[in-house]
Motif scaffolding. Sequence first.
Motif, mmCIF file in Angstrom:
data_model
loop_
_atom_site.group_PDB
_atom_site.id
_atom_site.type_symbol
_atom_site.label_atom_id
_atom_site.label_comp_id
_atom_site.label_asym_id
_atom_site.label_seq_id
_atom_site.Cartn_x
_atom_site.Cartn_y
_atom_site.Cartn_z
ATOM 1 N N LEU A 287 -5.073 -16.411 1.596
ATOM 2 C CA LEU A 287 -5.292 -16.287 0.150
ATOM 3 C C LEU A 287 -5.402 -14.842 -0.320
ATOM 4 C CD1 LEU A 287 -7.952 -19.144 -0.223
ATOM 5 C CD2 LEU A 287 -5.541 -19.257 -0.849
ATOM 6 N N ALA A 288 -4.994 -13.887 0.479
ATOM 7 C CA ALA A 288 -5.065 -12.490 0.057
ATOM 8 C C ALA A 288 -4.193 -12.271 -1.173
ATOM 9 C CB ALA A 288 -4.619 -11.578 1.188
ATOM 10 N N PRO A 289 -4.678 -11.524 -2.166
ATOM 11 C CA PRO A 289 -3.893 -11.300 -3.391
ATOM 12 C C PRO A 289 -2.704 -10.366 -3.193
ATOM 13 C CG PRO A 289 -5.937 -10.046 -3.457
ATOM 14 C CD PRO A 289 -6.008 -10.918 -2.237
ATOM 15 N N ARG A 290 -2.663 -9.668 -2.056
ATOM 16 C CA ARG A 290 -1.554 -8.754 -1.793
ATOM 17 C C ARG A 290 -1.406 -8.591 -0.283
ATOM 18 N NH1 ARG A 290 -4.048 -4.096 -5.123
ATOM 19 N NH2 ARG A 290 -5.756 -5.546 -5.523
ATOM 20 N N ALA A 291 -0.271 -8.036 0.137
ATOM 21 C CA ALA A 291 0.006 -7.916 1.572
ATOM 22 C C ALA A 291 -0.907 -6.897 2.240
ATOM 23 C CB ALA A 291 1.473 -7.524 1.790
ATOM 24 N N LEU A 292 -1.175 -5.784 1.554
ATOM 25 C CA LEU A 292 -2.049 -4.751 2.084
ATOM 26 C C LEU A 292 -3.373 -4.811 1.340
ATOM 27 C CD1 LEU A 292 -2.048 -2.382 4.159
ATOM 28 C CD2 LEU A 292 -1.558 -0.870 2.215
ATOM 29 N N VAL A 293 -4.410 -5.223 2.024
ATOM 30 C CA VAL A 293 -5.717 -5.437 1.397
ATOM 31 C C VAL A 293 -6.338 -4.107 0.996
ATOM 32 C CG1 VAL A 293 -8.063 -6.307 1.779
ATOM 33 C CG2 VAL A 293 -6.100 -7.575 2.674
ATOM 34 N N GLU A 294 -6.856 -4.071 -0.247
ATOM 35 C CA GLU A 294 -7.536 -2.899 -0.770
ATOM 36 C C GLU A 294 -9.037 -3.181 -0.879
ATOM 37 O OE1 GLU A 294 -6.335 -0.017 -1.217
ATOM 38 O OE2 GLU A 294 -4.175 -0.385 -1.114
ATOM 39 N N PRO A 295 -9.860 -2.150 -1.029
ATOM 40 C CA PRO A 295 -11.310 -2.361 -1.101
ATOM 41 C C PRO A 295 -11.733 -3.351 -2.176
ATOM 42 C CG PRO A 295 -10.854 -0.040 -0.779
ATOM 43 C CD PRO A 295 -9.526 -0.702 -0.999
ATOM 44 N N GLU A 296 -11.080 -3.289 -3.356
ATOM 45 C CA GLU A 296 -11.486 -4.194 -4.439
ATOM 46 C C GLU A 296 -11.252 -5.659 -4.101
ATOM 47 O OE1 GLU A 296 -7.809 -1.902 -6.072
ATOM 48 O OE2 GLU A 296 -9.471 -1.539 -4.681
ATOM 49 N N ASP A 297 -10.370 -5.926 -3.118
ATOM 50 C CA ASP A 297 -10.150 -7.312 -2.689
ATOM 51 C C ASP A 297 -11.293 -7.809 -1.804
ATOM 52 O OD1 ASP A 297 -7.616 -7.134 -3.922
ATOM 53 O OD2 ASP A 297 -6.746 -6.305 -2.093
ATOM 54 N N LEU A 298 -12.060 -6.872 -1.246
ATOM 55 C CA LEU A 298 -13.120 -7.237 -0.308
ATOM 56 C C LEU A 298 -14.479 -7.369 -0.967
ATOM 57 C CD1 LEU A 298 -12.164 -4.769 2.580
ATOM 58 C CD2 LEU A 298 -11.685 -7.219 2.488
ATOM 59 N N VAL A 299 -14.692 -6.608 -2.042
ATOM 60 C CA VAL A 299 -16.022 -6.525 -2.647
ATOM 61 C C VAL A 299 -16.628 -7.894 -2.961
ATOM 62 C CG1 VAL A 299 -17.271 -5.764 -4.700
ATOM 63 C CG2 VAL A 299 -15.742 -4.185 -3.515
ATOM 64 N N PRO A 300 -15.878 -8.842 -3.586
ATOM 65 C CA PRO A 300 -16.493 -10.139 -3.888
ATOM 66 C C PRO A 300 -16.930 -10.906 -2.644
ATOM 67 C CG PRO A 300 -14.445 -9.837 -5.124
ATOM 68 C CD PRO A 300 -14.497 -8.767 -4.087
ATOM 69 N N HIS A 301 -16.217 -10.745 -1.550
ATOM 70 C CA HIS A 301 -16.524 -11.507 -0.334
ATOM 71 C C HIS A 301 -17.676 -10.904 0.460
ATOM 72 C CE1 HIS A 301 -12.838 -13.754 -1.026
ATOM 73 N NE2 HIS A 301 -12.226 -12.600 -1.200
ATOM 74 N N LEU A 302 -17.923 -9.620 0.255
ATOM 75 C CA LEU A 302 -18.993 -8.964 0.994
ATOM 76 C C LEU A 302 -20.317 -8.993 0.245
ATOM 77 C CD1 LEU A 302 -17.077 -5.874 2.440
ATOM 78 C CD2 LEU A 302 -17.407 -8.139 3.439
ATOM 79 N N GLY A 303 -20.323 -9.593 -0.926
ATOM 80 C CA GLY A 303 -21.568 -9.699 -1.681
ATOM 81 C C GLY A 303 -22.036 -8.374 -2.232
ATOM 82 N N ILE A 304 -21.084 -7.455 -2.466
ATOM 83 C CA ILE A 304 -21.418 -6.136 -3.007
ATOM 84 C C ILE A 304 -20.836 -6.031 -4.399
ATOM 85 C CG2 ILE A 304 -21.179 -3.642 -2.680
ATOM 86 C CD1 ILE A 304 -20.659 -4.211 0.266
ATOM 87 N N GLN A 305 -21.623 -5.574 -5.351
ATOM 88 C CA GLN A 305 -21.144 -5.393 -6.709
ATOM 89 C C GLN A 305 -20.864 -3.915 -6.964
ATOM 90 O OE1 GLN A 305 -20.373 -7.851 -8.780
ATOM 91 N NE2 GLN A 305 -20.994 -9.278 -7.164
#
Length: 413
Positions: free
Chosen positions: A360-378
Amino acid sequence: MAPTQRHILLLTQRAELEAEFKSAVHDMRLRVLSAANGDALGRLLRRGVELVAFDLELPSAVLAEGVAALDQYRDVPMLGLGNADENWDRLLWGSPLKDQIAVPFEATVLRQRLDQLLERGDFLHGAELVGQSPLMRQLRERILIVAPTPVSSILLTGESGAGKDLVAEALHRYSSRRERPFRPLNCGAIPENLLENELFGHEKGAFTDARAQYRGIFEQADGGTVFLDEIGEMSLAAQVRLLRVLEQREVVRIGGSAPVAVDLRVIAATNRDLQKAVDQREFRLDLYHRLKVVELDIPPLRRRAEDIPLLIEHFISELTQDNKSRLEGFSAAALDLLQNYAWPGNVRELRNLIEHLVFLAPRALVEPEDLVPHLGIQPTRHLPVPTNKTPDQSERELIYFALLDLKREVAEL
């Protein structure tokens, strides 16, 4: 693709032994290199030899020379061919990757020993319990040293999600009990009134619904290994009965009186501080000491952040074997964020994140903003409040979030 051929070295001066050895392994996808002394051993090891077989009838000086050449290659398995003596045992004292077989040998026995040694070598290199950090290499070596011993009780400590179940499975697989049952039981997942029944079994008629005799997990695992996860959640009453199993090697079923002898290894695991539980009278001191004949501590992921890229690669490969994924990897900034995150859920949390991104990655190369919601960091202009992080890690994270905010503001202009 044809299976990769593996290279092993036979150190012998006897032509008949060399011929017998090569004949026994001719169809094992092994390429056998031969040498008569230790002079060429270092060069061959640098070329990728994965196992060395020593003729134990070689002169002592040649044997010592060969073992000395292996001193810088402690992760290369060694097989002695012949009758082991004190010199051989002394040369290899403490090595987790040694074995010995009498000569003449049966081809099937030789093949089995070679397979087992190569498997243990692969394990030490990180084929399982993935990671090349010093902490993980030490843990894998410790497992291979402890597993084949007759030690009957092992205690695994570490945070939830760190991989205690994988360590328990490895301890069983590399023990002499590997052909016998491995029975895991999560003590925290079973109601207290049912746990003793699962552990010790019951006799027919022991209680209302006991319509037939039931053999508990200790009897089911006779000759093998029982893995008791979350041992700290076990009731004091069950602890008393467990202590009897460990000390007397026998089980009495609920509703019965005749003891049943059992032969097994018990591996217990906990994410609690059992010494503190003992002080609070929540765990028996005698059971605590009986369980920790050997104690292995599994490091949390935040203490081996250098292993995260290897773990990511491993999980992506594992999850995409039969499925297609658009995920190609992580940007340097995304990888830096992952390596500086505290990982309260440890390896389990990382695997869950990678599984989500693989499909379900929004793009082929994951960027930091793609990780923030999953890591519980705002992302915020205010100082983050991380846990289990050094000041340097917190500072880098603060700078990253400030830059991320600035990037979004520019995009909105």
